[in-house]
Design an enzyme around this catalytic site. Structure first.
Site, PDB file in Angstrom:
ATOM      1  N   ILE A   2      13.792  69.481   4.353  1.00  0.00           N
ATOM      2  CA  ILE A   2      12.855  69.935   5.386  1.00  0.00           C
ATOM      3  C   ILE A   2      11.628  69.022   5.357  1.00  0.00           C
ATOM      4  CG2 ILE A   2      11.644  71.909   6.393  1.00  0.00           C
ATOM      5  CD1 ILE A   2      13.398  73.753   4.635  1.00  0.00           C
ATOM      6  N   PRO A   3      11.812  67.770   5.792  1.00  0.00           N
ATOM      7  CA  PRO A   3      10.669  66.860   5.820  1.00  0.00           C
ATOM      8  C   PRO A   3       9.635  67.343   6.840  1.00  0.00           C
ATOM      9  CG  PRO A   3      12.569  65.851   6.882  1.00  0.00           C
ATOM     10  CD  PRO A   3      13.030  67.159   6.300  1.00  0.00           C
ATOM     11  N   HIS A   4       8.355  67.146   6.510  1.00  0.00           N
ATOM     12  CA  HIS A   4       7.314  67.629   7.416  1.00  0.00           C
ATOM     13  C   HIS A   4       6.021  66.842   7.222  1.00  0.00           C
ATOM     14  CE1 HIS A   4       7.167  70.025   3.712  1.00  0.00           C
ATOM     15  NE2 HIS A   4       5.857  70.029   3.873  1.00  0.00           N
ATOM     16  N   GLY A   5       5.175  66.941   8.231  1.00  0.00           N
ATOM     17  CA  GLY A   5       3.886  66.288   8.176  1.00  0.00           C
ATOM     18  C   GLY A   5       2.948  66.879   9.206  1.00  0.00           C
TER      19      GLY A   5
END
Length: 155
Positions: A64-67
């Protein structure tokens, strides 16, 4: 927070062909840019910066990559089913084949955390994960992700 508030049908990558974590994040950032109007490089840089703090590979082949971005107006998601699992430095060491990228406004605070929690809950459900791995087309994947929400609301 329903997943259909985070993702649209055109934000699904049903058979992403990549060999590395960086190329997966790059391709997903490109799609996030297309659906959000934000810059792909800006998204990629924010996600990569977060990834440097620790892998967003949560285990069981899921990431769950996020930024967060200053000029992002709303939370935007992109889901990818990878053709082949890739090394992602996951907590359990398993390669990743399902990824849900999330981009949020810098000041989103609790909404960002709620969105991450919602995605994690959905992707922890073995029945949903099995359906996502078995489904090969964008419309079907979108249906699995959003139909699940309707059944949760009915319960």
């Amino acid at each position: 927070m329903p997943l259909n508030d985070l993702i649209t049908a055109d934000a699904i990558l049903p058979a992403l062909r990549v060999n590395t974590k960086k190329s997966a994040l790059h391709e997903m950032s490109e799609r996030a840019a297309a659906v959000s109007g934000l810059g792909a490089r800006e998204i990629y840089d924010a996600v990569l910066q977060r990834e440097r703090l620790g892998s967003t590979g949560v285990g069981n082949g899921i990431a769950i990559p996020h930024g967060k971005l200053v000029n992002c107006g709303r939370i935007v998601g992109v889901f990818a089913r990878l053709e082949r699992p890739i090394e992602f430095e996951s907590l359990d060491g398993a390669p990743v084949d399902l990824a849900f990228l999330l981009v949020a406004p810098e000041a989103s605070g609790a909404d960002h955390l709620k969105a991450l929690a919602r995605i994690a809950r959905v992707l922890r459900e073995p029945r949903i994960v099995a359906k996502l791995r078995a489904t090969r087309d964008a419309a079907g994947l979108y249906g699995v992700l959003t139909q699940q929400q309707a059944s949760t609301n009915a319960a």
